[in-house]
Design an enzyme around this catalytic site. Structure first.
Site, PDB file in Angstrom:
ATOM      1  N   LYS A 208       0.827  -1.213   0.000  1.00 25.17           N
ATOM      2  CA  LYS A 208       0.000   0.000   0.000  1.00 25.17           C
ATOM      3  C   LYS A 208       0.856   1.257   0.000  1.00 25.17           C
ATOM      4  CE  LYS A 208      -4.198  -2.245   1.437  1.00 25.17           C
ATOM      5  NZ  LYS A 208      -5.169  -2.593   2.482  1.00 25.17           N
ATOM      6  N   ARG A 247      -2.715 -10.213   5.277  1.00 25.62           N
ATOM      7  CA  ARG A 247      -3.114 -10.401   3.874  1.00 25.62           C
ATOM      8  C   ARG A 247      -2.028  -9.792   2.996  1.00 25.62           C
ATOM      9  NH1 ARG A 247      -5.473  -7.287   0.117  1.00 25.62           N
ATOM     10  NH2 ARG A 247      -6.984  -8.218  -1.309  1.00 25.62           N
TER      11      ARG A 247
END
Ligand code: PMM
Length: 267
Positions: A208, A247
């Protein structure tokens, strides 16, 4: 030991791996590799949630994910379906998915809680304040970790009221969803607010933007590898802070990082 969820985006436009696993055979092969590398769950998604992403129809989403969910489930691989759509969740569970992963925690589709309640799947509830197209407009918080925990608690109550047993619930602070870079770090620093909810906690930092923001921008080589290394670090720190699962795209790196930490801890 913290479990690893391997990410499989069957989309043309996810921010880091969009377009790579668009056809079912390539996607299935990728999932098998992630499984062999140590993924406990393969999280299959057919709609990008990257900032600014436009929605796709539920039909198109299902066309992308169902063959993959079915093939992996037939192989005995635990599958999670990453979707905002109740109809896709229901079809994926029918095709063998064991977990419904809804980054909106049931807010995006009024039918989601009932669809999950009618199944025997577990339900991962993400913290969410609105669609990816304008989520940063909602990134206003006082104490962000506490507010995220409070809003997750409301979604947990709604899920329980809809008939989903609390033991089936997983909570996720939604790193990157309606949160600035700094707010993501504050949530991670305050992860005990989330674990205090008493449910399994899933954390997704993989590749991210807030990770790239802290890396030296002058070192431009190998952007993806550097984000994967940063992801392995945040994932082990999340594990230390009590996350039940992380994740990630690069399963092998996080697997190795977790093994090192567990050796350090004498586990
Ligand atoms: N992040 C993305 C997608 N799905 N699901 C959960 N539970 N938690 C997350 O943080 C999360 C998610 C972002 O997109 P990606 O699939 O490209 O990483």
């Amino acid at each position: 030991m913290t479990a690893i969820w391997g990410i499989l985006n069957v989309t043309p436009d996810s921010f880091s791996d969009g377009g790579r696993y668009m056809d079912a055979d390539t996607a299935i092969a990728r999932a098998r590799m992630l499984r062999a590398q140590g993924a406990a769950v393969i999280d299959v998604g057919g709609e990008s949630t990257r900032p600014g992403a436009e929605r796709v129809s539920a039909d198109e989403e299902q066309r992308r994910v169902l063959p993959v969910v079915e093939a992996l489930s037939a192989d005995g691989i635990p599958v999670s379906i990453d979707t905002l759509n109740a109809a896709t969740a229901a079809e994926a569970v029918r095709a063998g998915a064991r977990i419904v992963n809804d980054v909106s925690g049931g807010l995006a589709d009024d039918g989601m809680l009932a669809a999950v309640a009618a199944s025997d799947a577990d339900f991962a509830i993400g913290h969410w304040r609105g669609p990816s197209s304008d989520m940063y407009a909602h990134a206003q918080y006082g104490r962000v970790a506490r507010e995220v925990a409070g809003e997750l608690r409301e979604r947990v109550s709604a899920a329980a009221a809809a008939g989903i047993a609390p033991s089936r619930l997983i909570v996720d602070p939604g790193i990157g969803f309606a949160k600035s870079g700094q707010q993501n770090w504050e949530v991670l620093r305050g992860l005990d607010e989330i674990t205090a909810l008493g449910h399994r906690v899933l954390v997704g930092t993989s590749r991210k933007r807030f990770l790239a923001e802290v890396l030296d921008a002058r070192a431009e080589e190998d952007a993806e590898r550097r984000r994967d290394l940063a992801t392995a670090v945040t994932s082990v720190l999340a594990a230390r802070a009590g996350a039940w699962a992380v994740r990630v795209h690069d399963v092998a790196a996080t697997r190795d990082a977790l093994a090192v930490v567990s050796a350090w801890d004498g586990a």
